[in-house]
Motif scaffolding. Structure first.
Motif, PDB file in Angstrom:
ATOM      1  N   GLY A 112       0.806  -1.204   0.000  1.00  0.00           N
ATOM      2  CA  GLY A 112       0.000   0.000   0.000  1.00  0.00           C
ATOM      3  C   GLY A 112       0.845   1.262   0.000  1.00  0.00           C
ATOM      4  O   GLY A 112       0.516   2.257  -0.658  1.00  0.00           O
ATOM      5  N   ARG A 113       1.940   1.229   0.722  1.00  0.00           N
ATOM      6  CA  ARG A 113       2.824   2.400   0.785  1.00  0.00           C
ATOM      7  C   ARG A 113       3.405   2.708  -0.601  1.00  0.00           C
ATOM      8  O   ARG A 113       3.469   3.874  -1.026  1.00  0.00           O
ATOM      9  CB  ARG A 113       3.944   2.158   1.794  1.00  0.00           C
ATOM     10  N   VAL A 119       0.811   7.303  -6.677  1.00  0.00           N
ATOM     11  CA  VAL A 119      -0.274   8.193  -7.085  1.00  0.00           C
ATOM     12  C   VAL A 119      -0.113   9.610  -6.545  1.00  0.00           C
ATOM     13  O   VAL A 119      -0.861  10.504  -6.916  1.00  0.00           O
ATOM     14  CB  VAL A 119      -1.651   7.645  -6.643  1.00  0.00           C
ATOM     15  N   SER A 120       0.857   9.820  -5.681  1.00  0.00           N
ATOM     16  CA  SER A 120       1.018  11.152  -5.087  1.00  0.00           C
ATOM     17  C   SER A 120       1.554  12.136  -6.120  1.00  0.00           C
ATOM     18  O   SER A 120       2.207  11.781  -7.091  1.00  0.00           O
ATOM     19  CB  SER A 120       1.958  11.089  -3.880  1.00  0.00           C
ATOM     20  N   ASP A 121       1.275  13.380  -5.882  1.00  0.00           N
ATOM     21  CA  ASP A 121       1.729  14.466  -6.754  1.00  0.00           C
ATOM     22  C   ASP A 121       2.746  15.294  -5.989  1.00  0.00           C
ATOM     23  O   ASP A 121       2.403  16.035  -5.079  1.00  0.00           O
ATOM     24  CB  ASP A 121       0.530  15.323  -7.170  1.00  0.00           C
ATOM     25  N   TYR A 181       1.276   7.999   0.646  1.00  0.00           N
ATOM     26  CA  TYR A 181       0.859   9.224  -0.025  1.00  0.00           C
ATOM     27  C   TYR A 181       1.332  10.454   0.751  1.00  0.00           C
ATOM     28  O   TYR A 181       1.913  11.377   0.179  1.00  0.00           O
ATOM     29  CB  TYR A 181      -0.659   9.245  -0.168  1.00  0.00           C
ATOM     30  N   LEU A 182       1.102  10.453   2.062  1.00  0.00           N
ATOM     31  CA  LEU A 182       1.498  11.595   2.883  1.00  0.00           C
ATOM     32  C   LEU A 182       3.015  11.774   2.892  1.00  0.00           C
ATOM     33  O   LEU A 182       3.519  12.895   2.803  1.00  0.00           O
ATOM     34  CB  LEU A 182       0.976  11.431   4.304  1.00  0.00           C
ATOM     35  N   ASP A 183       3.736  10.673   2.989  1.00  0.00           N
ATOM     36  CA  ASP A 183       5.201  10.760   2.994  1.00  0.00           C
ATOM     37  C   ASP A 183       5.718  11.322   1.678  1.00  0.00           C
ATOM     38  O   ASP A 183       6.600  12.189   1.646  1.00  0.00           O
ATOM     39  CB  ASP A 183       5.818   9.380   3.237  1.00  0.00           C
ATOM     40  N   SER A 184       5.166  10.835   0.573  1.00  0.00           N
ATOM     41  CA  SER A 184       5.690  11.202  -0.737  1.00  0.00           C
ATOM     42  C   SER A 184       5.360  12.639  -1.115  1.00  0.00           C
ATOM     43  O   SER A 184       6.091  13.266  -1.874  1.00  0.00           O
ATOM     44  CB  SER A 184       5.133  10.253  -1.802  1.00  0.00           C
TER      45      SER A 184
END
Length: 217
Positions: A112-113, A119-121, A181-184
């Motif tokens: 999941g990570r 998908v992160s921008d 997502y938050l990390d990236s």
């Protein structure tokens, strides 16, 4: 899959879903009886699907005098109007290849990570990270209410479809998705563990940037 993807209204999508799941061609009367429609309504939607190239029509044999019925089948070009086949495949894969492993939850979170990072921008401003996360979750069927420091999930697309034995693995994947997502995104937000409830799920959020600003003031 919703009408936004296949372009069909709800009744026409139900007609197509019925044809796709049928073991044999169906007549207008068959479709009307199965879906509780008037025959004229069933015929109207079948003709619309045929014109779109999603349904083939042949003439059936009656074995007696009278006009033979028209029989309808879904074509190979018809779009999927439900996700039931994908949900079933997901459940089989999780049960057979993930759930039996001693570190299933860890592996699911790692997967999941990676997904969340994909998908992160990275160009997204830090102040928009949570809005971006909510939008990404919405695209994947989650109903999410954003609070000041928490997310509440009002709808999970997997809960009604995946067995209770497989659901913890699915939750672990989405935990990893959120964390990745938050990390990236490079912001200052982090997430606690998802609290799974009988109907709603809850996730507390932390903003290290806000905490530092408070400490510095």
């Amino acid at each position: 899959m919703t009408s936004e993807h296949h372009g069909l209204g709800p009744t026409r999508a139900r007609v197509l879903a019925l044809l796709q799941s049928a073991a044999a061609p169906l007549s207008v009367a068959d479709v009307a009886d199965e879906l509780g429609l008037h025959k004229n309504s069933a015929r109207f939607h079948l003709e619309g699907l045929r014109e779109a190239g999603y349904v083939d029509c042949t003439t059936g044999a009656t074995g007696h005098l009278g006009r033979p019925p028209l029989l309808f089948t879904a074509t190979s070009d018809s779009p999927n109007v439900t996700n039931s086949h994908l949900m079933e495949l997901t459940q089989v894969l999780i049960r057979s290849f993930v759930s039996s492993l001693p570190d299933a939850s860890r592996l699911a979170e790692e997967a999941g990570r990676s997904w969340g990072r994909e998908v992160s921008d990275d160009t997204e401003p830090a102040t928009d990270v949570l809005d971006g996360l909510v939008a990404q979750l919405a695209e994947r069927g989650f109903g999410t209410i954003r609070g000041e420091d928490a997310l509440t999930f009002t709808r999970c697309p997997f809960r009604p479809e995946v067995g209770l034995a497989e659901l913890p693995v699915v939750c672990a994947i989405h935990q990893g998705f959120i964390d990745g997502y938050l990390d990236s995104c490079g912001g200052t937000h982090s997430a606690d563990r998802i609290q799974v409830g009988p109907r709603l799920c809850h996730l507390d959020l932390h903003d290290a940037g806000a905490q530092m600003r408070v400490a510095a003031s």
